[in-house]
Write a protein that holds these residues in place. Sequence first.
Motif, short mmCIF file in Angstrom:
data_model
loop_
_atom_site.label_atom_id
_atom_site.label_comp_id
_atom_site.label_asym_id
_atom_site.label_seq_id
_atom_site.Cartn_x
_atom_site.Cartn_y
_atom_site.Cartn_z
N ALA A 99 38.72 33.57 38.66
CA ALA A 99 38.64 34.67 37.71
C ALA A 99 37.28 35.37 37.75
O ALA A 99 37.18 36.56 37.46
N ALA A 100 36.23 34.65 38.14
CA ALA A 100 34.89 35.23 38.17
C ALA A 100 34.72 36.24 39.30
O ALA A 100 33.82 37.06 39.27
N THR A 101 35.59 36.18 40.29
CA THR A 101 35.46 37.11 41.43
C THR A 101 36.60 38.12 41.49
O THR A 101 36.60 38.98 42.36
N GLU A 102 37.55 38.05 40.56
CA GLU A 102 38.66 38.99 40.52
C GLU A 102 38.13 40.37 40.15
O GLU A 102 37.29 40.51 39.27
N GLY A 103 38.59 41.39 40.84
CA GLY A 103 38.06 42.74 40.70
C GLY A 103 37.98 43.25 39.27
O GLY A 103 36.95 43.76 38.83
N ARG A 104 39.06 43.13 38.51
CA ARG A 104 39.08 43.62 37.13
C ARG A 104 38.05 42.88 36.29
O ARG A 104 37.36 43.48 35.46
N THR A 105 37.93 41.59 36.49
CA THR A 105 36.99 40.77 35.73
C THR A 105 35.56 41.19 36.03
O THR A 105 34.71 41.22 35.14
N VAL A 106 35.28 41.54 37.26
CA VAL A 106 33.93 41.97 37.66
C VAL A 106 33.63 43.36 37.10
O VAL A 106 32.55 43.61 36.58
N ARG A 107 34.58 44.26 37.18
CA ARG A 107 34.34 45.65 36.76
C ARG A 107 34.18 45.79 35.25
O ARG A 107 33.35 46.59 34.79
N ARG A 108 34.92 45.04 34.46
CA ARG A 108 34.92 45.23 33.01
C ARG A 108 33.55 45.03 32.38
O ARG A 108 33.04 45.91 31.68
N PRO A 109 32.88 43.88 32.56
CA PRO A 109 31.55 43.74 31.94
C PRO A 109 30.50 44.63 32.58
O PRO A 109 29.53 45.00 31.94
N THR A 110 30.70 44.99 33.85
CA THR A 110 29.76 45.90 34.49
C THR A 110 29.82 47.26 33.81
O THR A 110 28.79 47.88 33.54
N ARG A 111 31.04 47.73 33.51
CA ARG A 111 31.19 49.01 32.79
C ARG A 111 30.55 48.91 31.41
O ARG A 111 29.88 49.83 30.96
N LEU A 112 30.77 47.79 30.72
CA LEU A 112 30.17 47.61 29.40
C LEU A 112 28.65 47.60 29.49
O LEU A 112 27.97 48.24 28.69
N ALA A 113 28.10 46.88 30.45
CA ALA A 113 26.65 46.84 30.62
C ALA A 113 26.10 48.23 30.90
O ALA A 113 25.08 48.63 30.33
N ASP A 114 26.78 48.99 31.75
CA ASP A 114 26.35 50.36 32.04
C ASP A 114 26.37 51.22 30.77
O ASP A 114 25.47 52.00 30.52
N LEU A 115 27.42 51.04 29.96
CA LEU A 115 27.52 51.78 28.71
C LEU A 115 26.38 51.41 27.77
O LEU A 115 25.76 52.28 27.14
N LEU A 116 26.08 50.13 27.67
CA LEU A 116 25.04 49.67 26.76
C LEU A 116 23.65 50.13 27.16
O LEU A 116 22.78 50.30 26.31
N VAL A 117 23.40 50.31 28.45
CA VAL A 117 22.08 50.77 28.88
C VAL A 117 22.05 52.27 29.13
O VAL A 117 21.07 52.81 29.61
#
Length: 102
Positions: free
Chosen positions: A80-98
């Motif tokens: 699950a840690a390397t599945e595409g959707r799992t990787v993209r979701r928190p990355t999008r959130l981190a980008d939004l937060l910064v």
Amino acid sequence: MSVTSSSAAIHAPKCAADPRVTAVSVHPDACDTALLPLHAHEGGPAAEGAAHVVRLCDPAAEIVNGAHCDRDARIEPAPAATEGRTVRRPTRLADLLVGRAA
């Protein structure tokens, strides 16, 4: 260098692609804390878990960027840690937060 818990492990592949960042994920179930029931059934003292993180922070330690560790061993991440959707979701959130455009 950044040493993270497994909840942040999904960021390691992205960080591994950036030569300015060294990211290592450390599995949290090595510690007998209030979070233990979420990850495992048994764990050692928190000081023992902290020693594994401190070891990774030592400049003499061999670090593989993006690695996942469980205690002293480098391990394969959970699928699950390397599945595409799992990787993209928190990355999008981190980008939004910064404040970066997703």
